[in-house]
Design a protein around this motif. Structure first.
Motif, PDB file in Angstrom:
ATOM      1  N   LEU A 127       0.829  -1.205   0.000  1.00 49.35           N
ATOM      2  CA  LEU A 127       0.000   0.000   0.000  1.00 49.35           C
ATOM      3  C   LEU A 127       0.860   1.251   0.000  1.00 49.35           C
ATOM      4  O   LEU A 127       0.558   2.222  -0.692  1.00 49.35           O
ATOM      5  CB  LEU A 127      -0.906  -0.001   1.223  1.00 49.35           C
ATOM      6  CG  LEU A 127      -2.167  -0.833   1.096  1.00 49.35           C
ATOM      7  CD1 LEU A 127      -2.834  -0.954   2.435  1.00 49.35           C
ATOM      8  CD2 LEU A 127      -3.107  -0.206   0.119  1.00 49.35           C
TER       9      LEU A 127
ATOM     10  N   PHE B 106       3.814   1.486  -1.277  1.00 49.28           N
ATOM     11  CA  PHE B 106       4.341   1.624  -2.640  1.00 49.28           C
ATOM     12  C   PHE B 106       3.324   2.318  -3.541  1.00 49.28           C
ATOM     13  O   PHE B 106       3.683   3.233  -4.297  1.00 49.28           O
ATOM     14  CB  PHE B 106       4.673   0.256  -3.220  1.00 49.28           C
ATOM     15  CG  PHE B 106       6.047  -0.212  -2.877  1.00 49.28           C
ATOM     16  CD1 PHE B 106       6.998   0.669  -2.425  1.00 49.28           C
ATOM     17  CD2 PHE B 106       6.401  -1.546  -3.000  1.00 49.28           C
ATOM     18  CE1 PHE B 106       8.259   0.250  -2.100  1.00 49.28           C
ATOM     19  CE2 PHE B 106       7.656  -1.981  -2.672  1.00 49.28           C
ATOM     20  CZ  PHE B 106       8.589  -1.084  -2.223  1.00 49.28           C
ATOM     21  N   ILE B 107       2.050   1.876  -3.448  1.00 47.32           N
ATOM     22  CA  ILE B 107       1.011   2.514  -4.276  1.00 47.32           C
ATOM     23  C   ILE B 107       0.948   4.002  -3.969  1.00 47.32           C
ATOM     24  O   ILE B 107       0.884   4.846  -4.869  1.00 47.32           O
ATOM     25  CB  ILE B 107      -0.357   1.853  -4.036  1.00 47.32           C
ATOM     26  CG1 ILE B 107      -0.327   0.415  -4.491  1.00 47.32           C
ATOM     27  CG2 ILE B 107      -1.447   2.590  -4.778  1.00 47.32           C
ATOM     28  CD1 ILE B 107      -1.634  -0.277  -4.284  1.00 47.32           C
TER      29      ILE B 107
ATOM     30  N   PHE C  63       4.036   5.879  -5.294  1.00 45.57           N
ATOM     31  CA  PHE C  63       3.989   5.934  -6.754  1.00 45.57           C
ATOM     32  C   PHE C  63       2.962   6.946  -7.238  1.00 45.57           C
ATOM     33  O   PHE C  63       3.230   7.744  -8.132  1.00 45.57           O
ATOM     34  CB  PHE C  63       3.672   4.542  -7.304  1.00 45.57           C
ATOM     35  CG  PHE C  63       3.742   4.475  -8.778  1.00 45.57           C
ATOM     36  CD1 PHE C  63       4.971   4.452  -9.404  1.00 45.57           C
ATOM     37  CD2 PHE C  63       2.599   4.473  -9.535  1.00 45.57           C
ATOM     38  CE1 PHE C  63       5.037   4.412 -10.761  1.00 45.57           C
ATOM     39  CE2 PHE C  63       2.668   4.433 -10.897  1.00 45.57           C
ATOM     40  CZ  PHE C  63       3.895   4.403 -11.510  1.00 45.57           C
ATOM     41  N   MET C  64       1.784   6.932  -6.610  1.00 43.80           N
ATOM     42  CA  MET C  64       0.743   7.878  -7.036  1.00 43.80           C
ATOM     43  C   MET C  64       1.147   9.306  -6.733  1.00 43.80           C
ATOM     44  O   MET C  64       0.904  10.204  -7.530  1.00 43.80           O
ATOM     45  CB  MET C  64      -0.566   7.554  -6.348  1.00 43.80           C
ATOM     46  CG  MET C  64      -1.302   6.451  -7.023  1.00 43.80           C
ATOM     47  SD  MET C  64      -2.932   6.375  -6.398  1.00 43.80           S
ATOM     48  CE  MET C  64      -3.662   5.336  -7.609  1.00 43.80           C
TER      49      MET C  64
END
Lengths: 93, 107, 136
Positions: free
Chosen positions: B65, B67-68, B71-72
């Motif tokens: 999560l 990482f998401i 990244f976003m």
């Protein structure tokens, strides 16, 4: 669980609104904005959906979706940055 | 206790997300609509992902999560910058510039 | 074991292809992941919360409060390697949007004049990490 479902419904309605914006837009950039918002919300929605169904493996799909969404957005914008300018110049001529 | 905090995060995030969705219909021109979309991209992503992290056992799922989220947060400003830049090069004017054009035309 | 071998082979293939394309960047520009960067991230999160509250008020409020402005800011003070971070932070905070960036200026579109003024005062430009190395 109730909160997760409520958040899912909210995100779904946001996605519907973004799609409506993309369908009913004045310029091509408004469409891209709507599609971009739809994509980022989809990645969030997949993550939420994994928690709602108790299978956190869905997060891998969310990561891949976020990656593909970003790459697709940059590719589409690269395309339009050059063609849209050409169309304007042709109209001026 | 943690579940209540997580619920608050999720609901506030959903509220900000709806705010952005209303904003892209209400705001008058393209560049202001980008601002409305950036609300949903930044704060509602942060809040919802943090709300989900609080629901995990702080294991590999929480790392994914995170990482998401990172990244976003890296890509969504890049995407909106590219969008605004290509709209600007495509010849779209901002609201202030259209208004001043009209004023010049009226005078 | 077989899957691990496939992973190693694909990583080696990608590295070899990149090397063949002669596309490896000789000039390494990385920001140190130290305490000042973490402090900056925390400050940026606070800014994001504050400015999104402002934009939320603008969305639910009346349309007359909306005064979009566009302006240019000098970017000389910010060291070269953290300019991308600076522009990304400007765009990440709702209410300000970085449209264009070149060697001297960034062009910024803002929803109301106050956020443009606070950027002009240079709060964010002072806080962006990366100047302490002295290389810039």
């Amino acid at each position: 669980m109730l909160v997760l479902s409520a958040t899912c419904i909210a995100i779904l309605s946001v996605m519907a609104l973004a799609l409506a914006r993309a369908l009913k837009a004045d310029t091509v950039y408004d469409r891209i904005l709507g599609v971009n918002m739809f994509g980022t919300k989809t990645a969030l929605f997949i993550a939420l959906m994994g928690f709602l169904s108790g299978r956190p493996d869905f997060l891998d799909i969310a990561i891949v979706y976020a990656l593909i969404n970003f790459l697709g957005m940059i590719a589409v914008l690269r395309f339009f940055e050059y063609t849209a300018g050409d169309e304007n110049q042709e109209q001026e001529k | 206790m943690i579940e209540i905090i997580s619920s608050v995060f999720l609901i506030v995030g959903a509220f900000f997300s709806l705010t952005g969705a209303v904003g892209i219909f209400k705001f008058p021109d393209f560049f202001t609509r980008v601002h409305a979309a950036s609300v949903t991209d930044s704060i509602s992503t942060i809040l919802i992902i943090f709300g989900l992290i609080l629901r995990t056992d702080f294991d590999l799922v929480a790392v994914k999560l995170l990482f998401i989220l990172i990244f976003m947060l890296l890509t969504s400003p890049t995407a909106s910058h590219a969008l605004a830049k290509s709209a600007r090069h495509g010849g779209l004017l901002t609201l202030a510039e259209t208004r001043s054009d009209k004023k010049v035309g009226d005078d | 074991m077989l899957l691990l071998a496939f992973g190693i082979i694909s990583v080696a293939l990608v590295l070899w292809l990149l090397h063949r394309m002669n596309n490896t960047d000789a000039e390494i520009q990385k920001l140190a992941l130290n305490l000042s960067f973490i402090r900056y991230t925390m400050w940026l999160l606070g800014q994001v919360v504050l400015s999104s509250l402002t934009v939320t008020r603008l969305v639910w409020g009346s349309r007359k409060e909306l005064k979009p402005t566009i302006g240019k800011l000098p970017v000389n003070k910010v060291p070269k390697k953290s300019r991308v971070l600076y522009a990304n932070s400007i765009t990440l905070t709702p209410g300000t949007l970085c449209i264009d960036i070149d060697n001297e200026n960034v062009t910024i579109h803002a929803l109301n004049e106050e956020s443009l003024h606070s950027l002009k005062r240079g709060d964010m430009a002072d806080k962006v990490p990366g100047e302490n190395k002295g290389v810039s």
